[in-house]
Motif scaffolding. Structure first.
Motif, PDB file in Angstrom:
ATOM      1  N   GLY A 289       0.706  -1.230   0.085  1.00  0.00           N
ATOM      2  CA  GLY A 289      -0.111   0.003  -0.021  1.00  0.00           C
ATOM      3  C   GLY A 289       0.803   1.314   0.145  1.00  0.00           C
ATOM      4  O   GLY A 289       1.998   1.132  -0.258  1.00  0.00           O
ATOM      5  N   THR A 290       0.258   2.453   0.262  1.00  0.00           N
ATOM      6  CA  THR A 290       0.925   3.571   0.499  1.00  0.00           C
ATOM      7  C   THR A 290       0.396   4.339   1.739  1.00  0.00           C
ATOM      8  O   THR A 290      -0.378   3.977   2.378  1.00  0.00           O
ATOM      9  CB  THR A 290       0.505   4.419  -0.656  1.00  0.00           C
ATOM     10  OG1 THR A 290      -0.836   4.624  -0.780  1.00  0.00           O
ATOM     11  CG2 THR A 290       0.966   4.030  -2.158  1.00  0.00           C
ATOM     12  N   LEU A 291       1.364   5.114   2.042  1.00  0.00           N
ATOM     13  CA  LEU A 291       1.255   6.226   3.306  1.00  0.00           C
ATOM     14  C   LEU A 291       1.267   7.465   2.687  1.00  0.00           C
ATOM     15  O   LEU A 291       2.073   7.630   2.036  1.00  0.00           O
ATOM     16  CB  LEU A 291       2.274   6.132   4.250  1.00  0.00           C
ATOM     17  CG  LEU A 291       2.489   4.638   4.828  1.00  0.00           C
ATOM     18  CD1 LEU A 291       3.747   4.800   5.795  1.00  0.00           C
ATOM     19  CD2 LEU A 291       1.212   4.576   5.877  1.00  0.00           C
ATOM     20  N   THR A 292       0.282   8.219   2.753  1.00  0.00           N
ATOM     21  CA  THR A 292       0.269   9.708   2.035  1.00  0.00           C
ATOM     22  C   THR A 292      -0.076  10.666   2.917  1.00  0.00           C
ATOM     23  O   THR A 292      -0.630  10.462   4.164  1.00  0.00           O
ATOM     24  CB  THR A 292      -1.113   9.770   0.876  1.00  0.00           C
ATOM     25  OG1 THR A 292      -2.471   9.623   1.798  1.00  0.00           O
ATOM     26  CG2 THR A 292      -1.013   8.731   0.214  1.00  0.00           C
ATOM     27  N   THR A 293       0.782  11.696   2.700  1.00  0.00           N
ATOM     28  CA  THR A 293       0.576  12.696   3.520  1.00  0.00           C
ATOM     29  C   THR A 293      -0.224  14.236   2.852  1.00  0.00           C
ATOM     30  O   THR A 293       0.077  14.015   1.629  1.00  0.00           O
ATOM     31  CB  THR A 293       2.017  13.551   4.080  1.00  0.00           C
ATOM     32  OG1 THR A 293       2.843  13.649   2.990  1.00  0.00           O
ATOM     33  CG2 THR A 293       2.664  12.110   4.763  1.00  0.00           C
ATOM     34  N   GLN A 294      -0.399  15.110   3.507  1.00  0.00           N
ATOM     35  CA  GLN A 294      -1.223  16.252   3.181  1.00  0.00           C
ATOM     36  C   GLN A 294       0.147  17.092   2.296  1.00  0.00           C
ATOM     37  O   GLN A 294       1.013  17.644   3.308  1.00  0.00           O
ATOM     38  CB  GLN A 294      -2.010  16.828   3.937  1.00  0.00           C
ATOM     39  CG  GLN A 294      -3.244  16.158   4.304  1.00  0.00           C
ATOM     40  CD  GLN A 294      -3.931  15.716   3.169  1.00  0.00           C
ATOM     41  OE1 GLN A 294      -4.402  16.307   2.308  1.00  0.00           O
ATOM     42  NE2 GLN A 294      -4.284  14.368   3.249  1.00  0.00           N
ATOM     43  N   PRO A 295      -0.098  17.618   1.053  1.00  0.00           N
ATOM     44  CA  PRO A 295       0.972  18.350   0.613  1.00  0.00           C
ATOM     45  C   PRO A 295       1.164  19.693   1.242  1.00  0.00           C
ATOM     46  O   PRO A 295       2.131  20.389   1.373  1.00  0.00           O
ATOM     47  CB  PRO A 295       0.644  18.800  -0.895  1.00  0.00           C
ATOM     48  CG  PRO A 295      -0.473  17.713  -1.308  1.00  0.00           C
ATOM     49  CD  PRO A 295      -1.144  17.279   0.164  1.00  0.00           C
ATOM     50  N   ARG A 296      -0.026  20.201   2.005  1.00  0.00           N
ATOM     51  CA  ARG A 296       0.281  21.633   2.440  1.00  0.00           C
ATOM     52  C   ARG A 296       0.623  21.727   4.119  1.00  0.00           C
ATOM     53  O   ARG A 296       0.707  22.535   4.705  1.00  0.00           O
ATOM     54  CB  ARG A 296      -1.166  22.315   2.730  1.00  0.00           C
ATOM     55  CG  ARG A 296      -1.479  22.642   0.895  1.00  0.00           C
ATOM     56  CD  ARG A 296      -2.730  23.465   0.997  1.00  0.00           C
ATOM     57  NE  ARG A 296      -3.076  23.502  -0.483  1.00  0.00           N
ATOM     58  CZ  ARG A 296      -3.591  24.564  -1.334  1.00  0.00           C
ATOM     59  NH1 ARG A 296      -3.441  25.734  -0.544  1.00  0.00           N
ATOM     60  NH2 ARG A 296      -3.754  24.973  -2.469  1.00  0.00           N
ATOM     61  N   ASP A 297       0.690  20.202   4.628  1.00  0.00           N
ATOM     62  CA  ASP A 297       0.930  20.199   5.933  1.00  0.00           C
ATOM     63  C   ASP A 297       2.762  20.469   5.926  1.00  0.00           C
ATOM     64  O   ASP A 297       3.507  20.103   5.254  1.00  0.00           O
ATOM     65  CB  ASP A 297       0.812  18.786   6.651  1.00  0.00           C
ATOM     66  CG  ASP A 297      -0.569  18.508   6.961  1.00  0.00           C
ATOM     67  OD1 ASP A 297      -1.384  19.666   6.956  1.00  0.00           O
ATOM     68  OD2 ASP A 297      -1.008  17.392   7.060  1.00  0.00           O
ATOM     69  N   PRO A 298       2.864  21.084   7.334  1.00  0.00           N
ATOM     70  CA  PRO A 298       4.093  21.217   7.584  1.00  0.00           C
ATOM     71  C   PRO A 298       5.342  20.024   7.504  1.00  0.00           C
ATOM     72  O   PRO A 298       4.665  18.866   7.741  1.00  0.00           O
ATOM     73  CB  PRO A 298       4.607  22.044   8.868  1.00  0.00           C
ATOM     74  CG  PRO A 298       3.153  21.900   9.456  1.00  0.00           C
ATOM     75  CD  PRO A 298       2.091  21.553   8.248  1.00  0.00           C
ATOM     76  N   LEU A 299       6.354  20.053   7.046  1.00  0.00           N
ATOM     77  CA  LEU A 299       7.351  18.849   7.058  1.00  0.00           C
ATOM     78  C   LEU A 299       7.406  18.249   8.358  1.00  0.00           C
ATOM     79  O   LEU A 299       7.259  17.132   8.360  1.00  0.00           O
ATOM     80  CB  LEU A 299       8.651  19.199   6.527  1.00  0.00           C
ATOM     81  CG  LEU A 299       9.568  18.187   6.322  1.00  0.00           C
ATOM     82  CD1 LEU A 299       9.114  16.857   5.435  1.00  0.00           C
ATOM     83  CD2 LEU A 299      10.888  18.674   6.085  1.00  0.00           C
TER      84      LEU A 299
END
Length: 73
Positions: A30-40
Motif C-alpha cells: 500500500g501507500t502512506l500519504t501525507t497532505q501537501p500543505r502540511d508542514p514537514l
C-alpha cells in the motif's frame, strides 16, 4: 521482508514472506500519504507512525529502502 519506496508525499511499501522451498507470498502492500500543505514535521510524523505500525504488525527480518532521488513529476 519489508520494502519501502520513500517519499514525503507518497511512501509505497510491500511486505513479502518467504522461506526455504516456498514461493514468496505478499502479506500487505500500500501507500502512506501525507497532505501537501502540511508542514514537514507533521508529514514526517505520519510517515514515522505508519512505518512503525508496519514494523509492529509484521516484525520483518529485513527491511529494504529504495534509494531516494529528487525529480519533477
Amino acid at each position: 521482508m519489508l520494502g519501502i519506496d520513500p517519499g514525503t508525499a507518497v511512501l509505497g511499501f510491500g511486505v513479502v514472506e518467504s522461506g526455504a522451498g516456498r514461493h514468496p507470498r505478499l502479506l500487505e502492500c500500500g501507500t502512506l500519504t501525507t497532505q501537501p500543505r502540511d508542514p514537514l514535521p507533521t508529514r514526517l510524523r505520519v510517515i514515522h507512525e505508519g512505518t512503525t505500525a508496519l514494523l509492529d504488525r509484521h516484525q520483518p527480518d529485513a527491511v529494504a529502502v529504495e534509494s531516494a532521488f529528487y525529480g519533477k513529476n
